[in-house]
Design an enzyme around this catalytic site. Structure first.
Site, PDB file in Angstrom:
ATOM      1  N   GLU A 439      -1.588   9.202  61.524  1.00  0.00           N
ATOM      2  CA  GLU A 439      -0.130   9.067  61.575  1.00  0.00           C
ATOM      3  C   GLU A 439       0.296   7.651  61.246  1.00  0.00           C
ATOM      4  O   GLU A 439       1.306   7.434  60.557  1.00  0.00           O
ATOM      5  CB  GLU A 439       0.375   9.460  62.969  1.00  0.00           C
ATOM      6  CG  GLU A 439       1.890   9.458  63.121  1.00  0.00           C
ATOM      7  CD  GLU A 439       2.487   8.129  63.576  1.00  0.00           C
ATOM      8  OE1 GLU A 439       3.722   8.031  63.667  1.00  0.00           O
ATOM      9  OE2 GLU A 439       1.705   7.162  63.827  1.00  0.00           O
ATOM     10  N   SER A 639      38.174  15.153  47.045  1.00  0.00           N
ATOM     11  CA  SER A 639      38.719  15.510  48.354  1.00  0.00           C
ATOM     12  C   SER A 639      37.589  15.996  49.254  1.00  0.00           C
ATOM     13  O   SER A 639      36.632  16.618  48.800  1.00  0.00           O
ATOM     14  CB  SER A 639      39.767  16.614  48.203  1.00  0.00           C
ATOM     15  OG  SER A 639      40.126  17.136  49.472  1.00  0.00           O
ATOM     16  N   HIS A 700      16.524  18.388  54.326  1.00  0.00           N
ATOM     17  CA  HIS A 700      17.592  18.693  55.277  1.00  0.00           C
ATOM     18  C   HIS A 700      18.826  17.901  54.887  1.00  0.00           C
ATOM     19  O   HIS A 700      18.800  16.671  54.863  1.00  0.00           O
ATOM     20  CB  HIS A 700      17.159  18.344  56.700  1.00  0.00           C
ATOM     21  CG  HIS A 700      17.873  19.126  57.754  1.00  0.00           C
ATOM     22  ND1 HIS A 700      19.238  19.024  57.963  1.00  0.00           N
ATOM     23  CD2 HIS A 700      17.432  20.033  58.666  1.00  0.00           C
ATOM     24  CE1 HIS A 700      19.590  19.829  58.961  1.00  0.00           C
ATOM     25  NE2 HIS A 700      18.513  20.458  59.395  1.00  0.00           N
TER      26      HIS A 700
END
Length: 767
Positions: A439, A639, A700
Site C-alpha cells: 500500500e 447555466s 466516481h
C-alpha cells in the site's frame, strides 16, 4: 464450483506445495490460490441449506439479526490481545517486496485458519517497487555541500540515529522517497518553496520574480501529497527537490520534549514515502499485474506518474543546516517554519563558489508482494461480501501505520471466527478480511485485486471498511465515508463506550459529535473520501460504499501536518505502548466500532443504508459548487439549472424509495432481495465508465481525490480539475468543451442513480 469445491482445490494444492517445501513452488501455488479466490468470488452462490443449518440453526431467509451477537462482539474485543498482536507485528521492519512481507502474509493467513474462519488465501502480484542502495556508502542516498575548493563542507547522515533500544534492529531502510529518479545533481543555488504547492510557486513568480528552473528546491512536508510536490517542482523546472519535516508542522511549540520522551518528532525523524502519482502497479495501469499482463515501458511514466528528478527526505535537524547555507531575502511570516533560524528564499549559496549536491541511487525493481484474505461464509447470502481491509507493509516498524490497524483487524477476526467456530453465529452475508501488500508504494495490493476481480466485486460487494491507522491519538474518532454508510457508522459508534473516560461523552458517538460536529451541529462530521489508503480503488473504480476510520488527536489544539512520527524509524511499539495509547483502550474501541459496523452490514435483513443521506449530501455538493469559484467560472459559459433540477428529482425519488424500504414485506425474500439490490446499485450509478477528464481510473463523478493533493477529497472533481486556471489558457475553447461534456456526464449519472431507485416499469417509455 461452490464455496466448498473452491476451498478443496486450494487445500489440495497447498498440501502438495507444503510437501515440496519450496518457496518457488509455493509461489506457483499461491498464484493458483489467487485464481481460486477469483473462482470463489465469481462462482459461489447460495450455499447448501443443510450445511448452513448445521452451522447456525434452522436457516431462515427472512430472519432478522440477533441483537445479542452485537453485544458479544463488542464485549469480546480484548485490548491486551491487540497489544500482543502489535508487539509482534512491529518488532521488525516489514517493507513491501521483502522476505518480511511474505512472512507476515503467511502468519496472518495461518492466524485466520487457526481462529475459526472458513477459508484463508494468499495472492501474489509481481509489481514495480523501489529501493535505495543499502550496501555501498559511496553511492547511498545523500546530500552534500561543497566549498569553493570542491571540498565537502557538510554531508547528510545516512540513517536516523537510534533513540530507543527497540529501534536497534537490522533491515531498517535508510530514509528515501520511493520511485525517485536516480542521479547526481549539483547546483550553486538552493531555493525555498514553502510547501511546494501551486500557489507557492505562483507567489514566487508574481511577488519575487523568482524562477526555479535548473535549481534545487527545498520544501517542507505537509498540506499536499509529497508526490504532488515532486510533480510541481518538475513542472516549474527544478532539477531536484529536498523534502523536510518542519517542527512547526510536526512538533508542539510549548512542549520542548520530543521522542523518546514524548510523541513529538525529534530533529532526526525523517518521513519516508512514495512519490508515485497513480494507484496500483505502475507498469500495468488499469489491469492486474498477473503473469500474462502487458507491462508498459517504465520510461514512458517519467515526469507524469513517476518522478523524472531526484527527491530526498531529511529531518529538521539536517534542514536547519541546509537553510543556514542559503542566501536571499527573508521569507514572509506565513512561509516561516519552526526552526530557530531565518528562513530565506535562497538563490546562490551565501558563500561564493559553494554548491549543493543531491546523490540518489534509488532503483525501481519488480518484486512480489502479497495480499492475504480470511473468509467467513455467509449463511443466506454468501454471494454478498462485506470487506474489512488494512494494509500490512510499513516503511520501517510501522507500529502506527499500519500495524495498529492490522492488530485491531486480527482481534475483530478472532472474535468473529470464534463465534462461528462455536456455532453461536454465522453472518447472513460473507465477511472477507483483507490484508493488503505494498500500500505504501501506491495502494498497489488492493488496486491489483480490484482490477483482477472488478466485474464480480461490482456485482456482489456490499461495502468496504478500511482502517489503515487505528490510532493516532485518543481525542476523538475521525471518519470518512461515502454517504450510504453514514447511518450505519453513526449507529455503530452509539454502541461503543467512549475509551477516554476523562471526556464527558458516554459513547464514541457522543464524544465524536461534541468534538467534531457537522455544520448544523446535528451529527458528527463525516469527511468525503479522497485517496491515500486502500478504499480508493473500491470507491473510484466501481462505486462501492466505503468507510475509512482512525482515532485521532485534537486537531484544533495541535496544528500539525499529521501525527508527528509519521513514516519515520521512530514509529515503534514503544511509542504506541508508552506514549500514544497506554492500556490500548482506544485500539479496543476502534475494534468494537469496526466489528459492529461490519456485523450490521453483514447481518441485517435489509442492508442498513439510508438513501436519504445521499440526497442530503448531493444537495449540499450542488449548493457548494454553485457558491464556489468553480461555480462562478462555469456560470460565465453555462447555466447550472439542470444540475439543480437533477438533484431535486433525485431527492424526490429517494424519499419515495425510503418509504418503500420502510414498508417492504420482510417475510418475502424476493422483496427483500429487490430492495437490497437497488441499494447496492445506487453508488455504482454515480460512476462514469470513461472516468473523469484526464483520469480514467477515477470514475466516481461526485467524489475523488484532488488533482493537486491526492490525500484530500474533492467534490465534483472533474469540474474542479477542468476549470482550474482555464481563463486565458492557450487551449481555453477546447477546455470548455471538456467542461461541458463532463457537466453533461454528471447530470446523466445523477439521472441514472435516480432511475436505479425506481421499478423498471416506472421509467420505460410508453409506445
Amino acid at each position: 464450483m461452490d464455496f466448498h469445491d473452491s476451498s478443496q482445490v486450494f487445500f489440495e494444492k497447498k498440501n502438495k506445495a507444503t510437501a515440496r517445501r519450496s518457496f518457488a513452488a509455493f509461489s506457483v501455488v499461491t498464484m493458483a490460490v489467487g485464481i481460486g479466490l477469483g473462482i470463489l468470488i465469481g462462482r459461489y452462490a447460495i450455499c447448501d441449506e443443510k450445511s448452513n443449518s448445521e452451522d447456525s440453526g434452522q436457516l431462515s431467509y427472512n430472519k432478522e439479526a440477533d441483537p445479542r451477537i452485537s453485544e458479544e462482539i463488542i464485549n469480546q474485543i480484548d485490548a491486551e490481545k491487540i497489544r500482543e498482536y502489535l508487539r509482534d507485528l512491529s518488532e521488525f521492519p516489514h517493507l513491501a517486496g521483502t522476505d518480511a512481507d511474505y512472512k507476515q502474509a503467511k502468519e496472518i493467513h495461518d492466524f485466520w485458519k487457526n481462529e475459526g474462519l472458513d477459508e484463508a488465501f494468499i495472492t501474489p502480484y509481481d509489481v514495480l517497487l523501489s529501493y535505495p542502495n543499502t550496501t555501498d556508502p559511496n553511492v547511498m542516498n545523500r546530500i552534500f555541500v561543497y566549498n569553493e575548493n570542491d571540498d565537502i563542507e557538510w554531508e547528510s547522515a545516512l540513517y536516523e540515529p537510534i533513540l530507543h533500544p527497540s529501534e536497534n534492529k537490522s533491515n531498517v531502510v535508510p530514509p528515501f522517497n520511493a520511485f525517485s529518479a536516480p542521479g547526481n545533481i549539483t547546483s550553486s543555488e538552493l531555493m525555498y518553496v514553502n510547501y511546494g504547492r501551486v500557489e507557492d510557486y505562483q507567489w514566487l513568480v508574481s511577488n519575487k520574480s523568482i524562477n526555479v528552473t535548473g535549481k534545487i528546491v527545498i520544501a517542507r512536508y505537509g498540506k499536499i501529497f509529497r508526490g504532488d510536490k515532486v510533480r510541481l517542482a518538475t513542472r516549474y523546472g527544478a532539477s531536484g527537490i529536498i523534502l523536510f519535516s518542519d517542527p512547526k508542522d510536526y512538533t508542539y511549540g510549548v512542549d520542548p520534549k520530543v521522542y523518546p520522551d514524548t510523541w513529538w518528532l525529534p530533529e532526526s525523524g525523517t518521513q519516508r514515502g512514495t512519490t508515485f502519482m497513480g494507484k496500483g502497479d505502475p507498469l500495468t495501469p488499469g489491469y492486474p499485474s498477473t503473469d500474462t499482463a502487458y507491462r508498459v515501458d517504465e520510461e514512458s511514466l517519467k515526469g507524469d506518474l513517476l518522478p523524472s528528478i531526484p527527491v530526498h527526505p531529511i529531518g529538521y535537524g539536517l534542514a536547519e543546516k541546509l537553510i543556514s547555507y542559503m542566501g536571499g531575502d527573508e521569507v514572509p511570516e506565513s512561509w516561516r517554519g519552526g526552526i530557530n533560524i531565518t528562513y530565506k528564499f535562497g538563490g546562490p549559496l551565501k558563500n561564493a563558489g559553494w554548491k549543493i549536491r543531491i546523490r540518489i541511487s534509488t532503483r525501481n525493481i519488480r518484486r512480489t508482494t502479497y495480499n492475504a484474505f480470511g473468509v467467513i461464509r455467509g449463511s443466506v447470502e454468501p454471494d454478498r461480501y462485506v470487506l474489512l481491509g488494512n494494509h500490512r507493509d510499513a516503511w520501517v516498524f510501522g507500529a502506527i501505520d499500519p500495524s495498529s490497524g492490522t492488530a485491531v483487524m486480527k482481534e475483530v477476526s478472532r472474535v468473529m471466527g470464534n463465534l462461528v467456530r462455536a456455532k453461536k453465529w454465522r453472518p447472513r452475508r460473507t465477511i472477507i478480511f483483507c490484508s493488503w501488500g505494498a500500500e505504501e508504494y501506491g495502494l498497489i495490493g488492493s488496486t491489483e485485486w480490484v482490477e483482477q476481480y472488478i466485474k464480480n466485486l461490482a456485482e456482489r460487494a456490499v461495502a468496504y471498511l478500511n482502517v489503515d491507522i487505528a490510532v493516532t491519538g485518543n481525542y476523538t474518532l475521525d471518519g470518512g465515508a461515502t454517504p450510504l454508510v453514514h447511518h450505519a457508522l453513526y449507529e455503530a459508534t452509539k454502541k461503543v463506550p467512549n475509551p477516554n473516560t476523562a471526556q464527558a461523552g458516554r459513547s464514541v458517538y457522543d464524544n465524536w459529535k461534541m468534538t467534531t460536529p457537522n455544520e448544523d451541529k446535528t451529527q458528527p462530521k463525516i469527511s468525503p473520501l479522497g485517496s491515500g489508503s486502500d478504499f480508493a480503488s473500491f470507491v473510484q473504480q466501481f462505486g462501492l460504499p466505503s468507510v475509512d476510520l482512525t482515532y485521532t488527536y485534537d486537531e484544533d489544539k495541535y496544528k500539525i501536518g499529521s501525527y508527528p512520527l509519521y513514516h519515520s524509524k521512530y514509529e515503534t511499539f514503544y511509542a504506541v505502548d508508552k506514549l500514544l495509547d497506554p492500556g490500548f483502550q482506544t485500539h479496543k474501541a476502534m475494534g468494537q466500532i469496526w466489528g459492529e459496523l461490519a456485523r450490521n452490514l453483514a447481518d441485517s435483513l435489509i442492508i442498513p443504508f439510508d438513501v436519504r443521506d445521499y440526497s442530503r449530501v448531493l444537495e449540499g455538493l450542488v449548493r457548494q459548487l454553485n457558491s464556489s469559484e468553480t461555480g462562478a467560472i462555469m456560470r460565465t459559459k453555462m447555466s447550472l439549472d439542470k444540475l439543480f433540477e437533477a438533484a431535486r428529482n433525485f431527492t424526490k425519488e429517494v424519499d419515495a424509495f425510503y418509504t418503500m424500504q420502510m414498508n417492504v414485506r420482510k417475510s418475502n425474500p424476493y422483496d427483500v432481495r429487490k430492495i437490497n439490490d437497488q441499494l447496492l446499485q445506487l453508488d455504482r450509478a454515480f460512476t462514469d465508465p470513461v472516468g473523469i477528464p484526464n483520469r480514467p481510473q477515477a470514475r466516481h463523478v461526485l467524489f475523488a481525490e484532488s488533482s493537486v493533493n491526492v490525500y484530500a477529497g474533492s467534490s465534483f472533481p472533474g469540474l474542479i480539475d477542468s476549470t482550474f486556471e482555464i481563463s486565458g489558457s492557450p487551449n481555453e475553447a477546447q477546455r470548455w468543451e471538456v467542461v461541458k461534456k463532463h457537466y453533461s456526464a454528471i447530470i446523466f449519472a445523477i439521472q441514472s442513480a435516480t432511475s436505479s431507485l425506481r421499478d423498471v416499469t416506472k421509467f420505460m417509455p410508453v409506445t
